[in-house]
Design a protein around this motif. Structure first.
Motif: not given
Length: 508
Positions: A155-156, A162-163, A169-172, A216-217
């Motif tokens: 996620g963020y 996040a808004h 990109f996100l982080f994993e 994310i889900l």
């Protein structure tokens, strides 16, 4: 059913799924009477499980998360600090794993003496995972996520990003997870209030291909499938339905609703999507025969906020839209009808997010666990978000290394101590500190005027009748208790960006 044996004992270990909604006032749930938006999946949890009617979060998202994950209320001056957002925003133009890891290492020094929520589950032999909005402050580092006990996260890591629901990109697990087709550095964050220009901006889908809550889900559902044969703890701090409003499509329930503006339809669709995501997680657990032995918790961080404002219709400014008069926040204050909120998202309470009126910090808290929590119960016990970590430790027989403010709700859940509750709970806010007792008395400090007000909530849900002059002895007692919890200074319960948010140190 998959049954998990404990490492330290032979008790069954439930999987635990904690859903943390963002800015969801309890009035947005049809269980609490919401008429426009139906939330059948969350309602089903409530009607099948345990509902805490007097649960306290915090008045703002960042302290709410820190409070819940550490077990300390938000009037302490020394348990945790809130970091400034934007740590990853400045480098969004040049995305690389090396740049990220070399730029931000440790955002704020750690308090090594604090036992964090994910660490409780690690101690009990669980695999831990977080999906969604960052868990700490307004910016958090990979090092902190690892130290706090997360085996996996997606996620963020930056509140500012996040808004926006279309990040590049996100982080994993600390690495960059590119979001192909998302090209906007601002993550697709839109503008308020509603105007023809803002509507056009929202529906300009240039550079907005992948909607982060859906991505994310999907990652969360895959995690369940991959870890179905061992105990897991999932923390899902979703960004729904925090604004600014952004949704891929308007839900069919609202398309033909002529009583709603376009932006109200879109906000309603975000709440609807949150409910649908809850349903998909429940379905995934059921598919793998995990539902019976899963403790499923649904709650929110703080009270309701308005993200669908429009001139002449709805406002979140500090004035009554009907009269044009500014609130003095002593005898005039925000109510849904005064702000033009067609949804009544704060369920008729005074105030909303950031306030120390009830609408600022009273939140939904719903628990189900078919194997242990039998049938539907509503309880009025005075409880708080910082009780969850103590509850998990008690349930899993883990010794906490530091004394928490929270109490264990495990006796309420299993029926051995149904009346377990706090004697009182304190909260900070942008207006000042407050204290609520289990008898229903509330003392509110309005710091700008150094004014104390006393309310008796069982007879005054809307906080309309100040009883401080009728009960001076109770005011003295509650002021003493509140001052103690604020470590001798009421200003520790007055949140401000200047005093409570620390800058992020970014390495060159």
């Amino acid at each position: 059913m998959s049954c998990h044996k404990g490492a330290a004992n032979n008790q069954l270990k439930p999987n635990v799924v904690l859903i943390y909604a963002d800015d969801l006032g309890r009035g947005m749930l049809s269980y609490y009477g919401q008429k426009i938006v139906k939330t059948p999946n969350i309602d089903r949890l409530a009607y099948q499980g345990l509902v805490f009617e007097n649960a306290r979060g915090c008045m703002l998202c960042a302290p709410a998360r820190a409070s819940m994950l550490t077990g300390y209320h938000d009037c302490h001056p020394d348990k945790w600090m809130i970091t400034k957002g934007g740590a990853y925003y400045a480098i969004s133009d040049a995305i690389s794993d090396d740049l990220i890891s070399n730029t931000i290492d440790e955002i704020v020094p750690e308090n090594k003496n604090i036992h964090h929520m994910a660490q409780i589950f690690k101690d009990a032999g669980y695999t831990t995972a977080q999906f969604g909005k960052l868990e700490w402050g307004f910016s958090v580092s990979k090092k902190q996520m690892d130290l706090h006990g997360w085996d996996h996260y997606c996620g963020y890591l930056d509140h500012m990003r996040a808004h926006g629901f279309y990040p590049p990109f996100l982080f994993e697990d600390g690495d960059i997870m590119p979001m192909s087709g998302n090209t906007r550095k601002d993550c697709g964050k839109t503008i308020e209030p509603e105007t023809p220009e803002s509507y056009k901006d929202r529906w300009d889908m240039t550079g907005k291909k992948l909607y982060s809550p859906n991505i994310i889900l999907t990652k969360l559902l895959v995690f369940i499938q991959q870890n179905k044969n061992k105990p897991f703890f999932i923390y899902h701090p979703t960004t729904l339905p925090h604004g600014p409003v952004a949704v891929p499509e308007v839900h069919q329930d609202f398309i033909e609703n002529d009583t709603l503006t376009e932006v109200e339809k879109e906000y309603a669709s975000m709440v609807k999507m949150l409910d649908q995501h809850v349903g998909r997680i429940l379905d995934e657990l059921k598919q793998h025969r995990l539902l019976d032995n899963t403790l499923f918790i649904f709650t929110s961080d703080n009270g309701h906020e308005l993200y669908y404002t429009m001139k002449g219709r709805c406002t979140k400014k500090g004035k009554n839209i009907l009269t044009g008069v500014n609130y003095n926040n002593i005898n005039t204050k925000y109510y849904s009808e005064c702000g033009g909120d067609i949804f009544d998202g704060n369920d008729g309470m005074a105030g909303r997010k950031r306030d120390n009126w009830e609408g600022g910090s009273r939140v939904p808290l719903i628990m189900t666990w078919p194997a242990e929590i039998k049938g539907h119960r509503e309880v009025s016990n005075l409880v708080a978000n910082f009780d969850l970590i103590t509850t998990f430790a008690d349930m899993l027989h883990i010794q906490l290394q530091d004394p928490k403010d929270g109490i264990s709700l495990w006796p309420v859940m299993n029926g051995t101590g149904p009346h377990t509750e706090h004697t009182y709970v304190v909260n900070a806010s942008f207006q000042g500190a407050s204290i609520v007792t289990n008898e229903g008395w509330k003392l509110r400090h309005y710091a700008p005027k150094n004014t104390f007000q006393l309310f008796y909530l069982p007879d005054d849900y809307r906080e309309e009748h100040d009883l401080s002059h009728q009960h001076p002895e109770r005011v003295i007692l509650l002021k003493k208790q509140l001052l103690k919890e604020c470590s001798g200074d009421y200003n520790n319960g007055l949140f401000s960006a200047k005093s409570n948010i620390i800058p992020v140190v970014v390495n060159p």
